[in-house]
Design a protein around this motif. Structure first.
Motif, PDB file in Angstrom:
ATOM      1  N   SER A  55     -44.783  26.680   2.621  1.00 14.09           N
ATOM      2  CA  SER A  55     -45.985  25.898   2.319  1.00 14.09           C
ATOM      3  C   SER A  55     -45.889  25.263   0.944  1.00 14.09           C
ATOM      4  N   ASP A 164     -48.031  22.260   8.989  1.00 13.08           N
ATOM      5  CA  ASP A 164     -47.780  23.636   8.538  1.00 13.08           C
ATOM      6  C   ASP A 164     -48.426  24.603   9.522  1.00 13.08           C
ATOM      7  N   GLU A 165     -47.612  25.130  10.410  1.00 16.95           N
ATOM      8  CA  GLU A 165     -48.087  26.023  11.468  1.00 16.95           C
ATOM      9  C   GLU A 165     -49.331  25.461  12.150  1.00 16.95           C
TER      10      GLU A 165
HETATM   11 MG   LIG Z   1     -47.401  29.022   4.565  1.00 13.78          MG
END
Ligand SMILES: [Mg+2]
Ligand SMILES: Nc1ncnc2c1ncn2[C@@H]1O[C@H](COP(=O)(O)OP(=O)(O)OP(=O)(O)O)[C@@H](O)[C@H]1O
Lengths: 246, 268
Positions: A55, A164-165
């Motif tokens: 991240s 991000d995910e």
């Molecule tokens: Mg992360």
């Protein structure tokens, strides 16, 4: 293939939080020299254990964090982000229309009609009817919210999306729909996507290329089939074994 | 405007109670049955009658008229105080909470020091510096109430600045000011609204307290606190002089706190 993103030797460190005013604050290096590129129209997976800096790398690419050293080069259009949790990434007091028009208000001189037209178009591309323009996030399901986030990220016609995910907060049936949407958008709009995930199966399904990250470094990188069939790095093997792929 | 929540009795009852005081007070700003400061020795301590429903005080002034004008003074001071406190508190709290860092540290230590004094004591100090009177009292109370709003608003901004919707607004090109006041502020209005209502009550009580001590509103002007102070001597032979402003104060404060605690205000 032209590169639309280049990351050169990026280092990032954070100062430890102080518990009292006299504590010495240690620097923790989170990214220790990241080099990577993303080509036009490519979907690149980024995998690695929790806390390895995925991240943080995304935030550096987006310009939300300044790296200590190194540089990030992207085209004139800023990359955009699809967040993990669609429950916190949409402002609860704003309508879908406000959220979608916001980038145009701040960064272009498009008039109200033009903004509405574009918002409607992007919302439809993300698979939602235009009637949702007047809704607030609290009136939408998780999957619908994530579609709004995707529509928002497309408003400025970016070349690169960072996800991000993007599906890990959604339930399984919805996950498949959102992944399909990302895949379709990539194809129709010629986008590139940096896809961050814990799920190596999903990465295989969606991505052309994969990067494996550990402790602030990219330890392995290559075409998806090549890496999954023939992992070079011990850590990649462990990840593949842990997900039951080899 | 938002709809009133179904069967929200706190809100309805509170609003009615508050209106019982607020409407006569509003009328009192333009018209009262009698001149509030006109003395009449033949009516000294007169009991209630048709022409003076709440009777007259020790100077023969009509109590109903004085309550109408007194509660408008008290309301004005309450609203002004909350306005100064909330606006300044929101600005300081938003900037320090959102940016953090050294300026935030310094401001917060200063704020903690100010906050550690009761607001009433702070107001006393400000009155001592600025002198007494309506406007001075309003300023003094307003200043004294700022630290409590700074605290509440700052905490909300510290929480909000790390939320994804704020990052998303930045990626959408919003300036810091726009992020703070267009994106974040509406989400903390609920919390702010609550402390505004509580703050209003505290300000009304503080005004009454300071005027009661003789350093607030100055005679012959009327305020609820002033009237309570003046009524002390006659507490036993003419309790009505104390009961009228006292009840007015109680009804107003009770009404506002009920509204503040109601579902309509606390739930979105
Ligand atoms: Mg992360
Ligand atoms: N603002 C910050 N201040 C201090 N440390 C931070 C900050 N942001 C991240 N870190 C630290 O940097 C490291 C990497 O965090 P990051 O969020 O990039 O990990 P991640 O790979 O995304 O993990 P996950 O898979 O759990 O999301 C972690 O150890 C984290 O504690």
């Amino acid at each position: 293939m032209a590169n639309i993103l280049e990351v050169k030797d990026v280092h990032v460190s954070f100062l430890e939080e102080r518990r009292t005013i006299f504590d010495k604050r240690n620097r923790i290096e989170v990214l220790k020299g990241i080099n990577m590129t993303i080509g036009e129209g490519e979907i690149v997976g980024l995998v690695g254990e929790s806390g390895c800096g995925k991240s943080t790398l995304a935030k550096v690419i987006l310009g939300l964090i300044k790296p200590d050293s190194g540089e990030v080069i992207h085209g004139s259009v800023h990359p955009q982000m699809i967040f993990q949790d669609p429950y916190s990434s949409l402002n609860p007091s704003k309508t879908v229309r406000f959220i979608l028009e916001e980038p145009l208000k701040n960064m272009t001189d498009a008039g109200p009609e033009e903004r509405l037209k574009k918002a409607t178009e992007r919302l439809k591309q993300a698979g939602l009817d235009e009637k949702y323009l007047t809704h607030k996030p609290s009136e939408l399901s998780g999957g619908q919210r994530q579609r709004v986030c995707i529509a928002e990220s497309l408003m400025m016609d970016p070349k690169l999306l960072i996800a991000d995910e993007p599906v890990s907060a959604l339930d399984v049936t919805i996950q498949a729909q959102i992944l399909k949407l990302l895949d379709d958008l990539q194809e129709n709009l010629g986008l590139s996507i940096l896809f961050i995930s814990h799920d190596l199966r999903v990465v295989y399904q969606l991505c052309d290329r994969v990067m494996v990250m550990r402790g602030g470094l990219i330890v392995e990188e290559g075409e998806i089939d090549e890496v999954y069939r023939n992992p070079k790095h011990e850590y990649t093997k462990q990840l593949l074994i842990a997900s039951g792929i080899i | 405007m938002k709809k009133i929540k179904n069967r929200d009795f706190n809100f309805i009852v509170g609003l009615i109670l508050a209106m019982i005081v607020i409407i006569p007070a509003l009328i009192g700003t333009v018209w009262t049955p009698y001149d509030t400061e006109a003395m009449n020795s033949s009516l000294k301590l007169a009991g209630s009658s048709l022409s003076h429903p709440f009777g007259c005080d020790n100077f023969g002034r009509d109590i109903l008229s004085r309550i109408m004008s007194g509660s408008s003074t008290t309301l004005l001071i309450g609203i002004g105080t909350v306005f100064i406190g909330a606006v300044a508190g929101t600005l300081i709290g938003a900037l320090t909470g959102y940016y953090g860092g050294l300026v935030d540290d310094i401001f917060m230590r200063f704020n903690d020091v100010m906050f550690s004094f009761p607001s009433l004591l702070l107001a006393l100090v400000f009155v001592a510096v600025m002198g007494s009177g309506r406007i001075q009292l309003l300023l003094a109370l307003g200043l004294a109430f700022i630290p409590s709003y700074v605290r509440i608003v700052r905490a909300e901004y510290v929480r909000a600045r790390n939320l994804d919707y704020v990052k998303s607004a930045k990626l959408a090109g919003a300036s810091d000011m726009r992020v703070m006041f267009v994106h974040i502020l509406p989400n903390i209005l609920k919390v702010l609204m609550n402390s505004i209502l509580i703050g209003f009550n505290n300000a009304v009580l503080a005004e009454a307290g300071l005027s009661f001590l003789g350093i607030g509103v100055q005679p012959p002007a009327a305020s609820l606190g002033r009237m309570l102070a003046d009524s002390q001597t006659y507490l036993f032979n003419r309790p009505g002089i104390a009961i009228a402003p006292g009840l007015t104060l109680i009804i107003m404060v009770l009404g506002i706190s009920l509204v503040g605690k109601s579902k309509t205000i606390t739930e979105i």
